[in-house]
Design a protein around this motif. Structure first.
Motif, short mmCIF file in Angstrom:
data_model
loop_
_atom_site.label_atom_id
_atom_site.label_comp_id
_atom_site.label_asym_id
_atom_site.label_seq_id
_atom_site.Cartn_x
_atom_site.Cartn_y
_atom_site.Cartn_z
N GLU A 31 -37.66 -29.05 -42.92
CA GLU A 31 -37.08 -27.97 -43.49
C GLU A 31 -37.28 -27.49 -42.10
OE1 GLU A 31 -39.17 -26.69 -46.51
OE2 GLU A 31 -41.01 -27.00 -45.51
N GLN A 33 -37.45 -22.63 -39.93
CA GLN A 33 -37.61 -21.66 -39.92
C GLN A 33 -37.24 -20.73 -38.89
OE1 GLN A 33 -39.80 -18.01 -41.45
NE2 GLN A 33 -38.97 -18.67 -42.92
N ARG A 68 -36.58 -17.60 -36.42
CA ARG A 68 -36.63 -16.06 -36.63
C ARG A 68 -36.72 -15.20 -35.26
NH1 ARG A 68 -39.90 -14.63 -41.07
NH2 ARG A 68 -40.41 -12.32 -40.40
N VAL A 81 -33.64 -13.94 -40.04
CA VAL A 81 -34.25 -15.15 -40.55
C VAL A 81 -33.11 -15.86 -40.89
CG1 VAL A 81 -36.04 -15.39 -41.41
CG2 VAL A 81 -36.55 -13.69 -41.01
N ASN A 119 -32.93 -19.73 -42.18
CA ASN A 119 -33.68 -20.98 -42.87
C ASN A 119 -32.77 -21.81 -43.88
OD1 ASN A 119 -36.42 -19.84 -43.99
ND2 ASN A 119 -34.86 -18.41 -44.18
N HIS A 120 -33.57 -23.75 -43.43
CA HIS A 120 -33.37 -24.73 -43.86
C HIS A 120 -33.35 -25.68 -44.52
CE1 HIS A 120 -29.70 -27.69 -44.69
NE2 HIS A 120 -29.67 -27.63 -43.37
N ALA A 121 -32.98 -26.10 -45.45
CA ALA A 121 -33.72 -27.20 -46.01
C ALA A 121 -33.33 -28.36 -46.71
CB ALA A 121 -34.77 -26.54 -47.38
N SER A 151 -29.73 -23.27 -47.98
CA SER A 151 -29.59 -22.72 -46.39
C SER A 151 -29.72 -21.13 -47.16
CB SER A 151 -28.31 -22.77 -45.51
OG SER A 151 -28.37 -24.12 -45.21
#
Length: 342
Positions: A187, A189, A191, A201, A203-205, A248
């Motif tokens: 994962e 993040q 910014r 921002v 985010n991805h996992a 995401s």
């Protein structure tokens, strides 16, 4: 208790005691009041032997009157390559102790034995064990107003608990230690603040799970007529698809003239298998929000207008049975909120 034994070390330690009681005429029929006591002691130490190195070591010891003793150690090492770039490696072990109901349940559907929905307690239930290894990187580039936090992990869950009959049906259900699951993924993040009033921002996992039967699960699967007999593959597939493979989000926050604040969020979520009979296909969702923070007589507050699922309805749960009432469809939603801080 927090203390600094030396300039290079910090230490935190403490203790706790908890007493729980539960009573229920439905889930704990004829059991009266059931209780448990939990005693816990913990400590965590930080050591900085050099400017570029930080070491953390800690542990928690818990004594539960129902599930026994459990020790949860953890350790991490952070290497500060430069003031803006840090690598870290960590390990942690944790336990999830079953609930009072799991140990003491005595539920009868409509007061009689019907087996399908009945539940009894399992006093031999073991706590779930989770071991986690992780490698991480943190980049904090303040001159660029940008940061990146990346984490690669492997989690091993042992004795996962499911609610099912302990042997051949029909028998009342109970919570059982059934599965061992390995979870690998990463994962991150990112910014960025390109301008003073603008923030972005991302985010991805990514998660991949592999499931197998625990020792007790294999015993149940070997019992002719049990839920797992000849059907354990469906339960394993359910565990492996119980979280989206990829998820995401992208968030844009913007300060506007006249004190207004605007945000726009976009979500991408992969397919999920909720239960053996319910699932949700991958979906996309967009939310928007416009807010006006204010201050009246020294009190802060906020008036906001929010739109969820701006680009139309999406399903977050769907049964394999078309006529099943437990479908969850999220339509476009609008609401206004007012917040006052005191």
């Amino acid at each position: 208790h927090h203390l600094r034994p030396s300039d290079a070390t910090r230490l935190t330690w403490g203790m706790s005691w908890r007493h729980d009681t539960v009573s229920s005429d439905t889930m704990l029929r004829d059991r009266g009041t059931v209780s448990r006591q939990v005693r816990r002691a913990f400590a965590n130490g930080e050591w900085k032997p050099a400017t570029r190195l930080t070491v953390n070591v800690g542990a928690s010891s818990e004594n539960d009157s129902l599930s026994g003793n459990h020790l949860s150690p953890r350790a991490s090492v952070a290497l500060h390559l430069t003031p803006e770039n840090t690598l870290r490696v960590g390990y942690a072990q944790a336990w999830r102790t079953p609930s009072l109901v799991a140990y003491n349940a005595n539920y009868r559907d409509r007061g009689v034995l019907r087996y399908r929905n009945d539940q009894i307690g399992n006093r031999g239930l073991e706590a779930e064990e989770l071991d986690t290894w992780e490698i991480g990187y943190l980049g904090d580039w303040r001159d660029w107003r940008m940061s990146l936090d990346v984490r690669l992990f492997r989690e091993s869950l042992r004795d996962r608990i499911l609610l099912l009959p302990p042997g051949a049906s029909p028998t009342p259900r109970s919570e059982q230690n059934v599965q061992d699951i390995d979870i690998d993924g990463y994962e991150f993040q990112w910014r960025w603040q390109p301008f003073e009033p603008t923030r972005v921002v991302l985010n991805h996992a990514y998660v991949r799970a592999s499931a197998g039967l625990s020792e007790n699960g294999a015993r149940i699967a070997a019992t002719p007529g049990s839920n797992l007999a000849g059907d354990d593959g469906r339960y394993l597939a359910l565990a492996e698809n119980a979280a989206p493979r990829r998820a995401s989000s992208l968030l844009w926050m913007q300060r506007l003239p006249y004190g207004l604040e605007f945000s726009l969020a976009r979500y991408w979520v992969g397919e999920v298998k909720w239960t053996r009979n319910t699932e949700v296909k991958k979906y996309r969702r967009t939310d928007a929000r416009l807010a006006y923070p204010f201050r009246i007589a020294g009190q802060r507050g906020e008036l906001a207008y929010t739109v969820q699922s701006l680009d139309g309805a999406h399903e977050e749960q769907r049964s394999a049975e078309v006529d099943e009432p437990n479908q969850r469809t999220v339509d476009r939603r609008h609401w206004i909120s007012l917040r006052l801080d005191f």
